[in-house]
Design a protein around this motif. Structure first.
Motif, short mmCIF file in Angstrom:
data_model
loop_
_atom_site.label_atom_id
_atom_site.label_comp_id
_atom_site.label_asym_id
_atom_site.label_seq_id
_atom_site.Cartn_x
_atom_site.Cartn_y
_atom_site.Cartn_z
N GLY A 194 -7.18 -3.03 4.47
CA GLY A 194 -8.28 -2.93 5.42
C GLY A 194 -9.10 -1.66 5.27
O GLY A 194 -9.88 -1.32 6.16
N LEU A 195 -8.94 -0.97 4.14
CA LEU A 195 -9.68 0.29 3.96
C LEU A 195 -11.04 0.06 3.31
O LEU A 195 -11.80 0.98 3.13
CB LEU A 195 -8.86 1.25 3.09
N GLY A 196 -11.33 -1.17 2.95
CA GLY A 196 -12.62 -1.48 2.35
C GLY A 196 -12.54 -1.35 0.85
O GLY A 196 -12.51 -2.32 0.12
N ALA A 197 -12.50 -0.14 0.37
CA ALA A 197 -12.38 0.10 -1.06
C ALA A 197 -11.49 1.30 -1.21
O ALA A 197 -11.23 2.00 -0.25
CB ALA A 197 -13.75 0.38 -1.66
N GLU A 198 -11.01 1.54 -2.40
CA GLU A 198 -10.14 2.71 -2.58
C GLU A 198 -10.60 3.52 -3.77
O GLU A 198 -11.12 2.99 -4.74
CB GLU A 198 -8.67 2.28 -2.74
N ILE A 199 -10.41 4.83 -3.66
CA ILE A 199 -10.69 5.70 -4.80
C ILE A 199 -9.45 5.72 -5.70
O ILE A 199 -9.54 6.04 -6.87
CB ILE A 199 -11.07 7.12 -4.32
N GLY A 200 -8.30 5.34 -5.14
CA GLY A 200 -7.09 5.29 -5.94
C GLY A 200 -5.88 5.16 -5.04
O GLY A 200 -6.00 5.13 -3.82
N ILE A 201 -4.72 5.05 -5.66
CA ILE A 201 -3.45 5.04 -4.93
C ILE A 201 -2.70 6.30 -5.33
O ILE A 201 -2.58 6.60 -6.50
CB ILE A 201 -2.63 3.77 -5.26
N ALA A 202 -2.26 7.03 -4.31
CA ALA A 202 -1.62 8.33 -4.55
C ALA A 202 -0.12 8.23 -4.31
O ALA A 202 0.31 7.68 -3.29
CB ALA A 202 -2.22 9.40 -3.65
#
Lengths: 421, 421
Positions: free
Chosen positions: B383-391
């Protein structure tokens, strides 16, 4: 790798492995268990006053022999009163709210999967500090209270004191169901251990340096592990044209002179060229005992000032000296702080709310204040109870860092068989 | 420093200084301004389809000449559909809630000082990526939407495509009141620029690598700037004795086989020795087309499996292969994951809620799931919309990172003349 290099590395790997095991156990403990154990530590410190004083006497004697300065010896010294203060500090940390398990947010997705972000301890914290043995108790208590295992590396000059304090922690924690390895003290004083800790990626999750600027600078320069710290507190107070005169004088004098050696002390006074009572403001600062080093514009109005050099604007004096200069309104102050500030704490004194809000929004510092002294830059004053440090980095935690800053979060998802289409 | 070394350093210093100025402007912009600008970018990308395709054709021709593999050429390729998808992605980011200015918490101190933690952009983000030119648009949009300036360093093989996409950003942002330097593309393909970015402490605030494992590993090894990334996704599904059989089979097959190349794919299946339908579970996985490499205990029950080597338990296959082994209940699963996991995403299938909660609490991973497929490990699914990455690091942000993870906070204090006693 030579044997000489590998010894500290192996030691840190061993301490780290024990700490990781302890951290796994600590993470699962309820708040009450940690609280009870820390109260037992506080009691234990009081009960061990004589032993701690005796250990400290050994450090003091060696320190005097080695020619430590009176200031360093004072930092090193423990007496019954200081030990009681240390115990009170641990008990105060025991009374803080436990952030572990706190739910940051929860969302139910359209497919029914319920996702929460839940606070968990970071894991293994390394503390690197100098001669003050009270850091041993203070930092260890904060780490345990937030469910982290800690590896303490204190100054060699305080090793006997630190061992005595650590023995109280180890005993009281183990007696109350916590892993003894929750708090470990590096057993040797070899300086190479610091280097090994700083590069122990994956073994130590975060390093907190506690001490003078040269220690922090070394840690920041060498560390591969994330560091929580601030190097400088080159803090500004900007007195806007709209400032109340009495308030401006009170805040400026307090920000500089209440305690000159703290990282929240004002170092640079910026005065709006249009502020109507410039000489009185400078006079108030001088009357309080502060040397004022003025820029050329200010000296044209208040002639009897030491001239400020270029270097002065980038200097953290930490004594009764302030640099002071005129700026052209808000915009001038913002530019000046952007150029010379250290992103720690900056304040504006102004009655004009619009200008003040623009200052609060425009200054890129961990703490920005309106009509309040920069000396409030402190975890206890912020209501955090105690602080592990003040951070001027931009990631993870900023400003005073207490228990919450010693946690991270994980995503927990509860489903009923959801698969992704 | 030789001239050869100093050129990339000087270039990064220059890009960084421009980015810092742009960041100061961006930080002050209302959400609507950023949204309007990003919608104009999306429109601009659609309008520039022909130019972008032409630029991409140059990259494709050079790539074919240089012998890029078909897979690499496919990643590099842009067509009208992919460009439309890129534009849709930017428009979707424009529609996300702006975290900047959000108040995390507020407290009024007994002295009347009101303290708030307020979200602000991090500042300057560096993105280092490989051949997919769509990352240019995707990452730039996320950074701008969260008020950050971004420096993009894409793969040399995609330089023409990246330039064409960047030109659309620069034009549309400037036309809508944003600084053109909000989004900068490193103009040269010299690989030394990557090294200069990774060591640009104080110039770049955070680096996000986007690409394969060797890129991420290099970035993590060399960076002095904080890195947001994950290296491995060695994800486990643990099927507990209490698991519903149909659910376990569905989740295991989905977690492994829905898409085998994503970082949220299951790599290791752990089966409780007491689970009553072990052969059926393995059969389901094999029927779905997966090679199963079994540990000795499992092969005693399901004989026709490839034997798993020690290495298998630490391998991220990213293809239709899974390692599978028996463990002794919850405790066995927790130990196994602690030893072999990569702190990315791990799941339990169980009907026993107590066991499931103990798993969720005990597994030290960014994402832990109960009765759901590991393939949900994705910002959009969260539900975050889009992601810059997974940390998978432990500080700042964990798991899928979207706009909020691209912000930090500052403390804002509003007083009425408070000085510290």
């Amino acid at each position: 790798m030579t044997e000489h290099q590998s010894l500290p590395k192996n030691l840190v790997a061993d301490l780290g492995a024990r700490a990781r095991n302890a951290a796994a156990m600590l993470a699962a403990l309820p708040a009450d268990t940690k609280r009870t154990a820390l109260l037992a530590v506080a009691e234990g410190l009081r009960a061990a006053t004589a032993e701690i004083e005796a250990a400290n006497a050994l450090d003091m004697a060696r320190g005097a022999e080695n020619g430590l300065s009176p200031a360093m010896l004072d930092r090193l010294r423990l007496d019954a009163k200081r030990i009681a203060g240390m115990a009170d500090g641990v008990a105060a940390v025991a009374g803080l709210d436990d952030p572990v398990g706190r739910v940051i947010d929860t969302v139910e997705r359209p497919n029914g999967l319920v996702l929460s972000r839940v606070r968990v301890p970071i894991g293994v914290i390394g503390i690197i500090y100098e001669s003050r043995p009270n850091v041993t108790a203070d930092a260890a208590a904060l780490c345990v209270a937030s469910g982290n295992a800690v590896i303490l590396r204190g100054g060699s000059e305080a090793i006997e004191s630190n061992r005595a304090i650590h023995a109280v922690f180890a005993g009281a924690l183990a007696a109350n169901g916590l892993p003894a390895d929750a708090v470990q003290l590096v057993p040797i004083t070899d300086r190479a251990v610091v280097g090994a800790m700083l590069t122990a990626e994956g073994v130590i999750d975060m390093i907190v340096p506690r001490g003078g600027k040269s220690l922090v600078a070394r840690v920041q320069a060498e560390a591969r592990v994330p560091v929580l710290a601030h190097l400088d507190g080159i803090n500004h107070v900007f007195v806007h044209a709209s400032a109340d005169q009495a308030m401006a004088e009170a805040i400026v004098v307090n920000a500089k002179m209440r305690r000159t050696g703290v990282c929240g002390a004002m170092e640079t006074l910026l005065i709006d060229r249009a502020y109507p009572a410039i000489p009185a403001l400078i006079a108030a600062l001088k009357v309080s005992g502060c040397e004022v080093r003025g820029g050329p514009g200010l000296r044209a109005i208040v002639p009897d000032l030491v001239p400020a050099t270029d270097e002065d604007w980038d200097t953290e004096y930490l004594e009764a000296i302030a640099s002071a200069g005129l700026v052209d309104g808000l915009e001038g102050a913002l530019c000046f702080i952007a150029r010379h500030g250290s992103h720690h704490t900056d304040a504006i004194v102004a009655e004009d709310a619009e200008v003040a809000e623009a200052f609060l929004a425009g200054v890129d510092s961990a703490i920005v204040l309106w009509n309040a002294s920069t000396q409030f830059a402190d975890g206890a004053e912020f209501g955090l109870g105690a602080e592990i440090g003040i951070a001027t980095g931009r990631l993870h935690a900023r400003g005073p860092v207490a228990l919450e800053g010693l946690t991270t979060y994980k995503w927990i998802g509860r489903g009923s068989g959801q698969v992704r289409p």
